[in-house]
Design a protein around this motif. Sequence first.
Motif, PDB file in Angstrom:
ATOM      1  N   THR A  44      -6.288   7.195  -0.507  1.00  0.00           N
ATOM      2  CA  THR A  44      -5.174   6.291  -0.194  1.00  0.00           C
ATOM      3  C   THR A  44      -4.950   6.204   1.304  1.00  0.00           C
ATOM      4  O   THR A  44      -4.770   5.103   1.855  1.00  0.00           O
ATOM      5  CB  THR A  44      -3.886   6.792  -0.888  1.00  0.00           C
ATOM      6  N   LEU A  48      -5.362   2.906   3.909  1.00  0.00           N
ATOM      7  CA  LEU A  48      -4.392   2.446   4.903  1.00  0.00           C
ATOM      8  C   LEU A  48      -5.045   2.309   6.272  1.00  0.00           C
ATOM      9  O   LEU A  48      -4.800   1.335   6.998  1.00  0.00           O
ATOM     10  CB  LEU A  48      -3.216   3.422   4.983  1.00  0.00           C
ATOM     11  N   THR A  84       3.884  -1.666   8.195  1.00  0.00           N
ATOM     12  CA  THR A  84       3.925  -1.285   6.783  1.00  0.00           C
ATOM     13  C   THR A  84       2.924  -0.179   6.489  1.00  0.00           C
ATOM     14  O   THR A  84       3.256   0.801   5.809  1.00  0.00           O
ATOM     15  CB  THR A  84       3.640  -2.505   5.884  1.00  0.00           C
ATOM     16  N   TYR A  85       1.697  -0.297   7.016  1.00  0.00           N
ATOM     17  CA  TYR A  85       0.691   0.759   6.806  1.00  0.00           C
ATOM     18  C   TYR A  85       1.189   2.085   7.365  1.00  0.00           C
ATOM     19  O   TYR A  85       1.038   3.136   6.730  1.00  0.00           O
ATOM     20  CB  TYR A  85      -0.630   0.415   7.508  1.00  0.00           C
ATOM     21  N   ILE A  88       4.011   3.525   5.104  1.00  0.00           N
ATOM     22  CA  ILE A  88       3.480   4.054   3.833  1.00  0.00           C
ATOM     23  C   ILE A  88       2.726   5.359   4.083  1.00  0.00           C
ATOM     24  O   ILE A  88       2.854   6.326   3.322  1.00  0.00           O
ATOM     25  CB  ILE A  88       2.540   3.024   3.168  1.00  0.00           C
ATOM     26  N   SER A  89       1.948   5.414   5.152  1.00  0.00           N
ATOM     27  CA  SER A  89       1.182   6.622   5.480  1.00  0.00           C
ATOM     28  C   SER A  89       2.114   7.798   5.731  1.00  0.00           C
ATOM     29  O   SER A  89       1.903   8.899   5.214  1.00  0.00           O
ATOM     30  CB  SER A  89       0.301   6.364   6.707  1.00  0.00           C
ATOM     31  N   MET A  91       5.199   8.084   4.686  1.00  0.00           N
ATOM     32  CA  MET A  91       5.853   8.398   3.414  1.00  0.00           C
ATOM     33  C   MET A  91       4.980   9.310   2.551  1.00  0.00           C
ATOM     34  O   MET A  91       5.467  10.273   1.949  1.00  0.00           O
ATOM     35  CB  MET A  91       6.150   7.085   2.666  1.00  0.00           C
ATOM     36  N   VAL A 113       1.562   2.878  -5.408  1.00  0.00           N
ATOM     37  CA  VAL A 113       1.951   2.718  -4.003  1.00  0.00           C
ATOM     38  C   VAL A 113       1.076   1.654  -3.334  1.00  0.00           C
ATOM     39  O   VAL A 113       1.569   0.804  -2.592  1.00  0.00           O
ATOM     40  CB  VAL A 113       1.852   4.065  -3.252  1.00  0.00           C
ATOM     41  N   MET A 117       2.202  -1.924  -1.919  1.00  0.00           N
ATOM     42  CA  MET A 117       1.898  -2.344  -0.545  1.00  0.00           C
ATOM     43  C   MET A 117       1.179  -3.693  -0.533  1.00  0.00           C
ATOM     44  O   MET A 117       1.408  -4.525   0.352  1.00  0.00           O
ATOM     45  CB  MET A 117       1.041  -1.291   0.165  1.00  0.00           C
ATOM     46  N   LEU A 245      10.365   5.614  -0.223  1.00  0.00           N
ATOM     47  CA  LEU A 245       9.529   4.414  -0.250  1.00  0.00           C
ATOM     48  C   LEU A 245      10.389   3.156  -0.323  1.00  0.00           C
ATOM     49  O   LEU A 245      10.199   2.210   0.455  1.00  0.00           O
ATOM     50  CB  LEU A 245       8.569   4.476  -1.443  1.00  0.00           C
ATOM     51  N   ALA A 249       9.357   0.840   3.892  1.00  0.00           N
ATOM     52  CA  ALA A 249       8.405  -0.268   4.057  1.00  0.00           C
ATOM     53  C   ALA A 249       8.846  -1.591   3.413  1.00  0.00           C
ATOM     54  O   ALA A 249       8.659  -2.655   4.021  1.00  0.00           O
ATOM     55  CB  ALA A 249       7.025   0.142   3.530  1.00  0.00           C
TER      56      ALA A 249
END
Length: 482
Positions: A44, A48, A84-85, A88-89, A91, A113, A117, A245, A249
């Motif tokens: 994952t 990203l 956003t990347y 998320i990373s 998170m 996830v 995204m 989350l 994002a």
Amino acid sequence: MNNPIFYDLYAALPEILVLGMAMVVLLVDLFLNDRNRYVAYILTQVTLLGAAFLTVATHTPAVGYAFNGMFVDDPLADLLKLMTYLAISVMLVYSRSYIAVRGMYRGEFFALVLFAMLGMMVLISGHSFISLYMGLELLSLCLYSLVALDRDNPRATEAAMKYFVLGALASGMLLYGMSMIYGMTGSLDIGQVSSALLNGAPDRAVLILGLVFVVAGLAFKLGAVPFQMWVPDVYHGAPTAMTLLIGSAPKLAGFAFVMRLLVQGLEPLAVDWQGMLIIMAVLSISIGNITAIAQTNIKRMLAYSTISHVGFLLFGFLSASPNGYTSSMFYISAYVLMTLGSFGIILLLSRKGFEAENLDDFKGLNQRSPWYAFLMLLLMFSMAGVPPTLGFYAKFTVLQAALQAGFVWLVVFAVLMAAVGAFYYLRVVKLMYFDDPQDHSPIAPQPDVAIVLGVNGLAVLVLGLMPQRMMELCAYAISHSL
């Protein structure tokens, strides 16, 4: 690229990668046992990184349209996707230990996830009512599933049900509004809708009714009053990793949603939607800040804090000018950074069988760990808008944009409400530094969590002292995309 098919695929390369890797993660997870489940996490994070590389590699200052105008590739989309990347990373780094001890460290978590995204990415690049709605629904359905992922937790299941029912209602309102605007303009394309409105719609009453439903749908997705009722319940009921989350994002995608719909599509109706945003901004700031004071649960407190921050975000849109949109983009970027750090500390203090979600759990944190108490102090000061943190500069820019647009009384009201809101943020600082700890368990995060959390907390201070570069990036994205 002369061949439109090749350009379509080229413009959507990051989305294609994320879609493919989400399915790969699901398949690979079938062959993993609990000892090597970390492979799904690594895949994952690699996804990203690959998506970020492709987004940068395909970036151009020009605005490009793909899939018959349904998808736009512009600097605004590229910058929001990169943010956003990153969100998320971060998170995933914060959440890894939390979900592992609660039995949620599985392939479906990482796949959901990634699909969420993907929904954010489609929403950010949507240039048609259809693509915007598809992105929104993909994101929403994944978030509903993630909230309910801890199946043995009745509180999480209840939160997911509330989120789903209210989200479905809001989606229906949004779709109804879009259908009315389509009926009056004859197009689903954002650019063509704007052109049709400039030329004059045949029935303005129907158009305004459609606009009301669209703004209501947007308000729900952002969590603005009077459509905020889901925010505290979902923040409180969801596992803290999922709350992190939801609170980070997707807010970037929500900002893009407002930009695409209200600014690029319905700006000729700005006089009409400005009045609605004023009401929502005033109510969000007042109800969010005043209600947060009464909370004893920090997740609910941060939920009401989110509602007040959405009110400040709307101040930038009120000006209906590029300067205002730039300040709103800066504000939402700062908010996401602060939210990541705040929930990162909550996740850090949580452990197996214990949720650090009450304000009393932060008592005496300075005695247990002066470093993490200092990071939380920076984050709370930034949330409150205390100089020289990033939150102060973010609030200053949106209020300045509203002031330049002539909303003097609104700015005065917002400053007074920000002073009220400072109380509940400073209460957390008081508990950390002036009360005796109730819990003496050691705080020993994994090395990657300690590094990322330290950088996250210090970034709030450093970017507050030197915000120019971040502001320039937001201004560049807005000016080259409108």
